[in-house]
Design a protein around this motif. Structure first.
Motif, PDB file in Angstrom:
ATOM      1  N   TYR A 176      26.519  50.344 -39.646  1.00 30.26           N
ATOM      2  CA  TYR A 176      26.884  50.713 -38.274  1.00 30.26           C
ATOM      3  C   TYR A 176      28.391  50.560 -38.108  1.00 30.26           C
ATOM      4  N   THR A 177      29.032  51.544 -37.476  1.00 29.79           N
ATOM      5  CA  THR A 177      30.461  51.399 -37.193  1.00 29.79           C
ATOM      6  C   THR A 177      30.820  52.105 -35.905  1.00 29.79           C
ATOM      7  N   GLU A 178      31.579  51.408 -35.071  1.00 28.47           N
ATOM      8  CA  GLU A 178      32.042  51.989 -33.815  1.00 28.47           C
ATOM      9  C   GLU A 178      33.559  51.829 -33.681  1.00 28.47           C
ATOM     10  N   ILE A 179      34.240  51.481 -34.753  1.00 34.00           N
ATOM     11  CA  ILE A 179      35.677  51.191 -34.717  1.00 34.00           C
ATOM     12  C   ILE A 179      36.471  52.404 -34.240  1.00 34.00           C
ATOM     13  N   GLN A 180      37.400  52.175 -33.283  1.00 28.33           N
ATOM     14  CA  GLN A 180      38.241  53.249 -32.768  1.00 28.33           C
ATOM     15  C   GLN A 180      39.729  52.988 -32.988  1.00 28.33           C
ATOM     16  N   ARG A 181      40.054  51.962 -33.758  1.00 27.74           N
ATOM     17  CA  ARG A 181      41.461  51.586 -33.913  1.00 27.74           C
ATOM     18  C   ARG A 181      42.271  52.615 -34.701  1.00 27.74           C
ATOM     19  N   GLY A 190      32.123  44.110 -31.220  1.00 33.66           N
ATOM     20  CA  GLY A 190      32.339  45.028 -32.330  1.00 33.66           C
ATOM     21  C   GLY A 190      32.983  44.296 -33.494  1.00 33.66           C
ATOM     22  N   GLN A 191      34.064  44.869 -34.012  1.00 31.84           N
ATOM     23  CA  GLN A 191      34.796  44.228 -35.106  1.00 31.84           C
ATOM     24  C   GLN A 191      35.974  43.403 -34.597  1.00 31.84           C
ATOM     25  N   GLU A 196      35.146  41.635 -42.923  1.00 32.77           N
ATOM     26  CA  GLU A 196      36.159  42.370 -43.681  1.00 32.77           C
ATOM     27  C   GLU A 196      36.864  43.439 -42.843  1.00 32.77           C
ATOM     28  N   ARG A 197      36.300  43.812 -41.697  1.00 33.07           N
ATOM     29  CA  ARG A 197      36.890  44.866 -40.866  1.00 33.07           C
ATOM     30  C   ARG A 197      37.650  44.315 -39.660  1.00 33.07           C
ATOM     31  N   ASN A 237      38.322  57.812 -38.552  1.00 30.42           N
ATOM     32  CA  ASN A 237      37.767  56.538 -38.987  1.00 30.42           C
ATOM     33  C   ASN A 237      37.305  56.655 -40.447  1.00 30.42           C
ATOM     34  N   PRO A 238      37.962  55.968 -41.378  1.00 30.66           N
ATOM     35  CA  PRO A 238      37.592  56.118 -42.803  1.00 30.66           C
ATOM     36  C   PRO A 238      36.186  55.637 -43.115  1.00 30.66           C
ATOM     37  N   TYR A 239      35.630  54.755 -42.268  1.00 33.35           N
ATOM     38  CA  TYR A 239      34.273  54.274 -42.509  1.00 33.35           C
ATOM     39  C   TYR A 239      33.224  55.355 -42.224  1.00 33.35           C
TER      40      TYR A 239
END
Length: 413
Positions: free
Chosen positions: A90-95, A128-129, A154-155, A355-357
């Motif tokens: 699961y990933t929701e990172i927006q940075r 989130g992260q 790690e994120r 997002n690379p993930y």
């Protein structure tokens, strides 16, 4: 976008909504009034799916939105809360978007300055992260505690000032021992079905501490209804708020509402509150007086959405007929909702995401591959559909740096 008088006239013409024999999760009122349904949509939209075959057979559920005639809260009455229990991949990172980072920095600066958050304690629910929590701690030299079952160490961004501790867990009553000066919850309440129980948990955790501040951020309902933004309605979002319904919920849970406002191109609704130790003391804000707008907006959406969907389907069929290469910019939840609502599989092959993930994964339900922006150098798209117009300038600049000049089409045209 139509004004409310025009919308109200349309609703009078088309009639009332269907009654749903369920209680409102926010205020307990019975029954609800249904106004929009989509069948067979993916039950998750930010999970990393590694093959197209898995994406096409992804588990599905139904969306049936209904509003409460008393408090204005909107909920998916067909939502199954067990569908949100799988946090793997699961990933929701927006940075990775500078547009979003700028918004985050502005918001962090506002909270730090407005509430003198220097050397204080900050607790974030569903962090989130940890991007926003880390930002608040570094910018203000604060100590932070974050809770999220999908947290991956790690994120996490590295910070030079302040200290941050994370728990890979949902925030619950057992964590009430952790006290803070600011309680933050961004883009999580819309994933919760029993919203009153959730907000009451936060109130109980704070206890008899009237100086504690609470900040929540959720998607703004009225913009979705006015813009017919079906791409912002997806299964994991089972709860939708206007300023009034959000304010009424927090007051019912024992908070004084200090402010309600929107930002990020009107997409996000923010609430600032503090515990009302002897019961809520601050009178309702003017923006909370919006109950009269809920039925006409829901009626307008239910009557106009079919034409909106038909227009997009016809446009994409024409692009395919003309041999044009079309890509989506955005491989997240908006892409899932846009594609599955339209039933698009072959007309679009790729979605771009910074997002690379997410890159090299596939869109749940329809199977488009998610690619990095650099992929477009060779693909040379004819049309780029921007799923989030707030990023328009950033998208335009990225394409320009690659000497690409496709037609840029905003999703809300």
């Amino acid at each position: 976008m139509k004004d409310l008088s025009t919308i109200a006239a349309a609703v009078t013409r088309f009639g009332t909504h269907s009654l749903i024999e369920q209680k409102c999760p926010s205020c307990g009122t019975f029954p609800l009034r249904g106004f929009y349904a989509v069948r067979g949509v993916p039950v998750q939209s930010t999970r990393i799916i590694t093959t197209r075959e898995e994406a096409l057979r992804f588990p599905r559920g139904d969306i049936h939105l209904a509003y409460c005639w008393k408090c204005g809260f909107v909920t998916n009455v067909s939502f199954d809360p067990t569908s949100n229990q799988d946090f793997g991949r699961y990933t929701e990172i927006q940075r990775f978007s500078e547009t979003y980072n700028a918004f985050q920095r502005k918001l962090a600066s506002y909270l730090i300055d407005n509430y003198d958050l220097h050397g204080k304690k900050i607790l974030e629910i569903a962090c989130g992260q940890g991007d926003f929590l880390a930002m608040l701690c570094e910018m203000g030299g604060n100590d932070g505690i974050g809770f999220d079952p999908a947290f991956v160490a790690e994120r996490t961004p590295v910070i030079e000032r302040g200290r941050v501790k994370f728990f890979q867990d949902n925030f619950s009553a057992k964590h009430a021992k952790y006290k803070a000066d600011l309680y933050v919850c961004k883009m999580a309440l819309e994933h919760i079905q029993n919203v009153k129980e959730y907000v009451s948990l936060v109130r109980q955790a704070i206890g008899d501490r009237p100086d504690a501040i609470v900040f929540f951020q959720v998607p703004e309902l009225f913009r979705i209804l006015r813009e017919l933004a079906f791409w912002d309605i997806y299964y994991p979002h089972c709860s939708y708020f206007s300023a009034g319904s959000l304010g009424r919920l927090f007051r019912a849970c024992g908070f004084d509402v200090l402010d309600l406002w929107t930002d990020f191109d009107g997409q996000y609704l923010m609430i600032e509150a503090r515990p009302g130790v002897s019961g809520p003391l601050v009178p309702p804000l003017p923006q909370e007086n919006d109950m009269q707008d809920v039925p006409p907006l829901a009626g307008y959406f239910s009557q106009a959405i079919k034409q909106k969907v038909n227009i997009w389907q016809a446009r994409l069929r024409d692009y395919e007929h003309d041999g044009l290469r079309v890509v989506l910019w955005g491989g997240d939840s908006k892409a899932v909702a846009f594609l599955t609502t339209l039933g698009i599989v072959h007309e679009i092959h790729y979605a771009v995401d910074e997002n690379p993930y997410r890159q090299n994964a596939f869109i749940a339900g329809t199977g488009q591959q998610i690619v990095a922006p650099a992929f477009l150098k060779e693909y040379c798209p004819d049309v780029v559909i921007m799923l989030n117009p707030a990023h328009a300038e950033e998208i335009r600049n990225t394409l320009g740096e690659m000497n690409l000049s496709p037609d840029l089409l905003s999703v809300n045209v």
